[in-house]
Design an enzyme around this catalytic site. Structure first.
Site, PDB file in Angstrom:
ATOM      1  N   GLU A  88      46.942  52.355  44.584  1.00 33.80           N
ATOM      2  CA  GLU A  88      45.506  52.679  44.587  1.00 33.80           C
ATOM      3  C   GLU A  88      45.163  53.695  43.503  1.00 33.80           C
ATOM      4  O   GLU A  88      44.149  53.572  42.819  1.00 33.80           O
ATOM      5  CB  GLU A  88      45.102  53.182  45.974  1.00 33.80           C
ATOM      6  CG  GLU A  88      45.138  52.056  46.992  1.00 33.80           C
ATOM      7  CD  GLU A  88      44.938  52.543  48.395  1.00 33.80           C
ATOM      8  OE1 GLU A  88      45.697  53.434  48.840  1.00 33.80           O
ATOM      9  OE2 GLU A  88      44.030  52.058  49.071  1.00 33.80           O
ATOM     10  N   GLU A 115      50.503  48.807  53.698  1.00 31.55           N
ATOM     11  CA  GLU A 115      49.995  49.596  54.819  1.00 31.55           C
ATOM     12  C   GLU A 115      49.992  48.851  56.159  1.00 31.55           C
ATOM     13  O   GLU A 115      50.197  49.454  57.202  1.00 31.55           O
ATOM     14  CB  GLU A 115      48.587  50.102  54.506  1.00 31.55           C
ATOM     15  CG  GLU A 115      48.523  51.192  53.461  1.00 31.55           C
ATOM     16  CD  GLU A 115      48.455  50.649  52.038  1.00 31.55           C
ATOM     17  OE1 GLU A 115      48.768  49.468  51.811  1.00 31.55           O
ATOM     18  OE2 GLU A 115      48.057  51.427  51.148  1.00 31.55           O
TER      19      GLU A 115
HETATM   20  N1  T1G Z   1      55.909  59.032  53.010  1.00 30.16           N
HETATM   21  C1  T1G Z   1      56.834  59.895  53.484  1.00 30.16           C
HETATM   22  N2  T1G Z   1      58.175  59.685  53.404  1.00 30.16           N
HETATM   23  C2  T1G Z   1      58.572  58.536  52.815  1.00 30.16           C
HETATM   24  C3  T1G Z   1      57.661  57.584  52.305  1.00 30.16           C
HETATM   25  C4  T1G Z   1      56.276  57.879  52.413  1.00 30.16           C
HETATM   26  N3  T1G Z   1      55.356  57.061  51.926  1.00 30.16           N
HETATM   27  N4  T1G Z   1      58.385  56.546  51.792  1.00 30.16           N
HETATM   28  C5  T1G Z   1      59.679  56.849  51.973  1.00 30.16           C
HETATM   29  N5  T1G Z   1      59.798  58.028  52.588  1.00 30.16           N
HETATM   30  C6  T1G Z   1      61.045  58.726  52.928  1.00 30.16           C
HETATM   31  C7  T1G Z   1      61.880  57.958  53.928  1.00 30.16           C
HETATM   32  O1  T1G Z   1      61.477  58.268  55.248  1.00 30.16           O
HETATM   33  C8  T1G Z   1      63.271  58.460  53.603  1.00 30.16           C
HETATM   34  O2  T1G Z   1      63.369  59.764  54.179  1.00 30.16           O
HETATM   35  C9  T1G Z   1      63.226  58.640  52.083  1.00 30.16           C
HETATM   36  O3  T1G Z   1      61.835  58.764  51.742  1.00 30.16           O
HETATM   37  C10 T1G Z   1      63.828  57.475  51.336  1.00 30.16           C
HETATM   38  O4  T1G Z   1      63.129  56.307  51.813  1.00 30.16           O
HETATM   39  C11 T1G Z   1      46.507  55.984  51.157  1.00 30.16           C
HETATM   40  C12 T1G Z   1      47.403  55.127  53.608  1.00 30.16           C
HETATM   41  C13 T1G Z   1      59.498  53.443  48.737  1.00 30.16           C
HETATM   42  C14 T1G Z   1      60.505  51.166  49.054  1.00 30.16           C
HETATM   43  O5  T1G Z   1      54.441  52.269  53.045  1.00 30.16           O
HETATM   44  O6  T1G Z   1      58.749  51.302  51.592  1.00 30.16           O
HETATM   45  O7  T1G Z   1      49.763  55.006  51.033  1.00 30.16           O
HETATM   46  O8  T1G Z   1      65.373  59.336  55.657  1.00 30.16           O
HETATM   47  O9  T1G Z   1      65.218  55.254  52.720  1.00 30.16           O
HETATM   48  O10 T1G Z   1      65.241  52.313  50.709  1.00 30.16           O
HETATM   49  O11 T1G Z   1      46.052  53.699  51.325  1.00 30.16           O
HETATM   50  O12 T1G Z   1      60.755  54.140  51.280  1.00 30.16           O
HETATM   51  O13 T1G Z   1      65.663  60.386  53.400  1.00 30.16           O
HETATM   52  O14 T1G Z   1      64.537  61.656  55.249  1.00 30.16           O
HETATM   53  O15 T1G Z   1      63.044  53.954  52.548  1.00 30.16           O
HETATM   54  O16 T1G Z   1      64.861  53.402  48.411  1.00 30.16           O
HETATM   55  C15 T1G Z   1      52.252  53.361  51.857  1.00 30.16           C
HETATM   56  C16 T1G Z   1      57.001  53.302  52.414  1.00 30.16           C
HETATM   57  C17 T1G Z   1      52.038  54.590  52.654  1.00 30.16           C
HETATM   58  C18 T1G Z   1      55.980  52.920  51.348  1.00 30.16           C
HETATM   59  C19 T1G Z   1      61.945  53.204  49.001  1.00 30.16           C
HETATM   60  N6  T1G Z   1      53.591  53.353  51.296  1.00 30.16           N
HETATM   61  N7  T1G Z   1      58.303  53.526  51.820  1.00 30.16           N
HETATM   62  O17 T1G Z   1      62.935  52.593  49.798  1.00 30.16           O
HETATM   63  O18 T1G Z   1      64.304  54.626  50.453  1.00 30.16           O
HETATM   64  S1  T1G Z   1      50.457  54.628  53.438  1.00 30.16           S
HETATM   65  C20 T1G Z   1      54.610  52.814  51.993  1.00 30.16           C
HETATM   66  C21 T1G Z   1      59.088  52.456  51.481  1.00 30.16           C
HETATM   67  C22 T1G Z   1      49.387  54.731  52.137  1.00 30.16           C
HETATM   68  C23 T1G Z   1      47.113  54.624  51.231  1.00 30.16           C
HETATM   69  C24 T1G Z   1      47.960  54.412  52.432  1.00 30.16           C
HETATM   70  C25 T1G Z   1      60.443  52.802  50.952  1.00 30.16           C
HETATM   71  C26 T1G Z   1      60.570  52.650  49.412  1.00 30.16           C
HETATM   72  P1  T1G Z   1      64.812  60.322  54.646  1.00 30.16           P
HETATM   73  P2  T1G Z   1      63.958  54.955  51.990  1.00 30.16           P
HETATM   74  P3  T1G Z   1      64.423  53.179  49.811  1.00 30.16           P
END
Ligand code: T1G
Length: 703
Positions: A110, A130
């Site tokens: 975004e 999301e």
């Molecule tokens: N927020 C907080 N922590 C996150 C995070 C996030 N978005 N994404 C990953 N982590 C943490 C995860 O918990 C782990 O923590 C570490 O990072 C490594 O993640 C405004 C409302 C990016 C593909 O949904 O899909 O934006 O266990 O093990 O396998 O409209 O993380 O080490 O303590 O998964 O390499 C939208 C979610 C949010 C992406 C990487 N974004 N993340 O995968 O590592 S809502 C998502 C993923 C939003 C807007 C809306 C994956 C990854 P810890 P990991 P990975």
């Protein structure tokens, strides 16, 4: 903010770099840092363009999901900073270029779409995932994406949440240029080409209405994401973009986003997101514990499970020996594997090259030659203790002393199996779920002597195998199957009480389970269930009621799908239809056993099956067989088809309210007796109006 976001000049181009490991989430301070960098860039007359990039392994991967956990817990958390940032970027009179590598997801995409241009390396991915968190894009993504890529592509990305690769994004009009070399120099060079142009804004474009695509998206979401509400909200928000001016469309998005964020489904799915990562954390086994190298594997037993496990290793690129007792059985196993790969190629899941390459990694054997080179052996022979102990005694002799010996047993005692070796500390359970090459769950079963190294290596290996590894203790049925027994018990009781299999399964399917419990028992085989039960019959309490109908069907030669008849009748394509014999058998048995007919409501059917799961789960947590209640949620979502949008059985209980669950369990205890004795932990938490989640946190604090 300096440490979260830095900015500097490269000639006439300002670079703003986000540095918020591990995924550059838009945590509080990051949007503010980017805005500070943008203000600094706009103040310098010699800066003619701005590049926004992420340090480390990725561009911005979204809003900080922990902010939503805070909101769910009643604390402050907001997207305000993100909206202010979007406005600042669009108001910039100098072009802002998003330089994308890794994954630009959610708020990351975004922010990139509010930029004037987007460039990306070919390996980058962009997406709006999301809905996988039970929410929708809340940073104007449902309004900009259709304006850049059209309604149809925006519906696909926002309603189903799957990312697309950079080349697809370029073809769709989301990315302007692919950078073949180093990203930052490439982005700076691109920026210098656009300094003189009027910066284009996605929000000023229009999205042509596409009512057919909207209707098709709703229909597809109802099928593929059955029971989930966020996908339909995302579709409605994208549809608004084709009908309303940008700002009004953003208001529709904001309303729908707020509704979704407040939903139990969002609480459940965000719980599951973090839960899947929490389960890999084992108290007392930190990053200092050495992980053993796993370069070569071996599997003993080429039946359904052994063949599937061999595929799992081959798919992860690990060469694997596959041993069977004789050529005929081995040929059957290899034929199963070849057929599975052919099916995956036919479905487009694998290319034929990938399948051939992986098949070459599997070496069939009728002896133990080559086992001395294996770093891990997974035993998947017939579920019989003597045979398993004999196999482990052989493995003890033919493998290196530092090779891990894992058993795929689903019910037998790990410690007894380990006692057949000279190295019980190298023995663990690796309980795969059928079909092993499809189901994501592995229960890593810890024996009383299993070493920390073997546990740490097993958890790391699960990740390498693209599985979800959950550590559980050694008891009958470990965690998942131990809970599944009372769940299935109640389903059979309900049929014995005169409810049809279709009613019982229909109620649980409507609850969100991938399959009803009776259909699952037919799939697993009534013979398997009855054989396991006979092994433990001596533990059954006299005078207590136990399911008999499955044994009666088994006794009549009906094993379920494998014989074409069980709780259902199956045609050649294994399509189920009602089996009238079941009700006759049930009626006759109930009359003999004095079981009163009891037509149950859908609500009671769900409560008796799911609360039985929860009550046993509370015991599993209390006894330490599971480290946390969330571990059981992850087991059920990934191994038993429990709906992720309900968060797993224990989260579902928390969202229902433990006092309510406990009151119902007590009612069932009064009605049905000892099976329903409330678990002390459930009683304790209910009496304190607490939750399983709070209990996990209290234990984490104690660890
Ligand atoms: N927020 C907080 N922590 C996150 C995070 C996030 N978005 N994404 C990953 N982590 C943490 C995860 O918990 C782990 O923590 C570490 O990072 C490594 O993640 C405004 C409302 C990016 C593909 O949904 O899909 O934006 O266990 O093990 O396998 O409209 O993380 O080490 O303590 O998964 O390499 C939208 C979610 C949010 C992406 C990487 N974004 N993340 O995968 O590592 S809502 C998502 C993923 C939003 C807007 C809306 C994956 C990854 P810890 P990991 P990975």
């Amino acid at each position: 903010m300096a440490n979260l976001v830095s900015y500097y000049k490269e000639g006439n181009v300002a670079v703003i770099a986000v540095d918020n490991p591990p995924v550059n989430a838009l945590s509080p301070g990051v949007p503010e840092g980017i805005m500070e960098g943008l203000r600094w860039a706009l103040m310098h007359d010699d800066v003619e363009a701005v590049v926004l990039a992420g340090r480390g392994r990725t561009f911005i991967a979204g809003a900080d999901i922990r902010e939503f956990e805070k909101i769910h817990a009643g604390h402050h958390g907001s997207l305000e900073g993100i909206h202010l940032l979007l406005a600042d970027i669009e108001d910039s009179d100098k072009p802002v270029i998003a330089a994308i590598h890794g994954t630009a997801l959610g708020g990351g995409l975004e922010v990139a779409m509010a930029c004037h241009y987007r460039v990306a390396v070919p390996s980058a991915q962009v997406g709006q995932p999301e809905v996988k968190l039970g929410i929708i894009p809340g940073g104007e993504g449902t309004q900009r994406l259709p304006r850049l890529a059209g309604v149809r592509k925006a519906l696909e990305m926002c309603a189903f949440g799957e990312p697309i690769r950079a080349a697809q994004a370029k073809a769709a009009g989301i990315v302007d240029e692919l950078i073949e070399g180093d990203l930052l120099p490439g982005a700076i060079a691109f920026a210098r080409q656009v300094t003189t142009r009027t910066p284009p804004l996605a929000s000023r474009k229009t999205a042509a209405p596409d009512p057919e695509a909207v209707a098709a998206a709703h229909e597809a979401a109802s099928k593929r994401l059955r029971g989930q509400t966020a996908p339909h909200a995302a579709i409605d928000a994208v549809e608004a973009a084709s009908r309303l001016p940008f700002r009004e469309g953003c208001q529709v998005e904001a309303r729908l986003f707020a509704e979704c964020l407040a939903s139990d489904q969002s609480k459940a799915l965000i719980h599951a997101f973090f839960g899947e990562r929490t389960v890999s954390k084992v108290p007392g086994i930190g990053k200092d514990v050495e992980i053993l190298p796993i370069r070569r594997a071996a599997v003993v037993g080429a039946g359904t499970m052994g063949a599937g496990i061999a595929m799992v290793y081959a798919n992860a690129g690990i060469p694997v020996l596959l041993k069977e007792a004789n050529e005929a059985a081995l040929d059957r196993g290899m034929a199963t594997i070849a057929q599975n790969y052919a099916n995956s190629v036919k479905r487009g899941r694998f290319t034929s090259e990938f399948a051939e390459e992986r098949l070459r990694l599997i070496t069939p054997h009728v002896n133990y030659s080559g086992f001395e080179a294996a770093d891990i052996v997974i035993e998947a022979v017939f579920e019989n203790m003597e045979l398993k102990k004999r196999t482990f005694a052989e493995l003890d002799k033919v493998t290196r002393s530092n090779a891990i010996l894992a058993t795929n047993t689903s019910t037998l005692n790990i410690d007894e199996i380990a006692s057949a070796t000279s190295r019980p500390w190298m023995v663990a359970g690796h309980h795969f779920f059928s079909p092993a090459n499809v189901m994501r769950l592995i229960e890593i079963v810890r024996g009383k002597e299993t070493s920390a190294q073997v546990i740490a290596t097993s958890m790391d290996l699960a990740r390498r195998l693209r599985k979800v590894g959950v550590l559980v203790g050694n008891c009958r049925g470990f965690a998942g199957n131990r809970m599944f027994a009372p769940y299935c018990r109640e389903s059979v009781f309900l049929v014995e009480e005169g409810n049809t299999p279709e009613q019982v399964d229909g109620a649980l399917y409507g609850f969100g389970m991938a399959m009803g419990p009776l259909a699952v028992q037919d799939l697993a085989g009534l013979d398997v269930g009855c054989r396991i039960r006979s092994e433990f019959k001596h533990l059954e309490q006299p005078g207590l009621r136990y399911p008999e109908l499955d044994s009666l069907l088994y006794g009549a030669g009906h094993y379920g799908q494998k014989t074409g008849r069980g709780f259902y009748i199956y045609d050649a394509a294994r399509k189920p239809s009602p089996n009238p014999e079941v009700l006759t058998l049930a009626r006759e048995y109930a009359a003999k056993a004095g079981i009163a007919p009891h037509p149950a409501s859908i609500e009671e059917i769900v409560e008796r099956c799911v609360y039985a799961l929860i009550n046993e789960g509370a015991r599993v947590v209390e006894e330490g067989i599971a480290l946390r209640s969330v571990d059981l949620d992850i087991i059920y979502i990934n191994g038993y088809g429990f709906p992720s949008w309900r968060g797993g059985p224990m989260k579902y209980a928390d969202l229902t309210g433990l006092p309510k669950v406990y009151a119902k369990v007590r009612q069932f205890h009064d009605r049905f007796g000892e099976h329903w004795k409330p678990a002390p932990l459930l009683e304790h938490l209910a009496r304190h109006n607490s939750t399983f989640g709070a209990y996990d946190k209290s234990k984490a604090g104690a660890a």
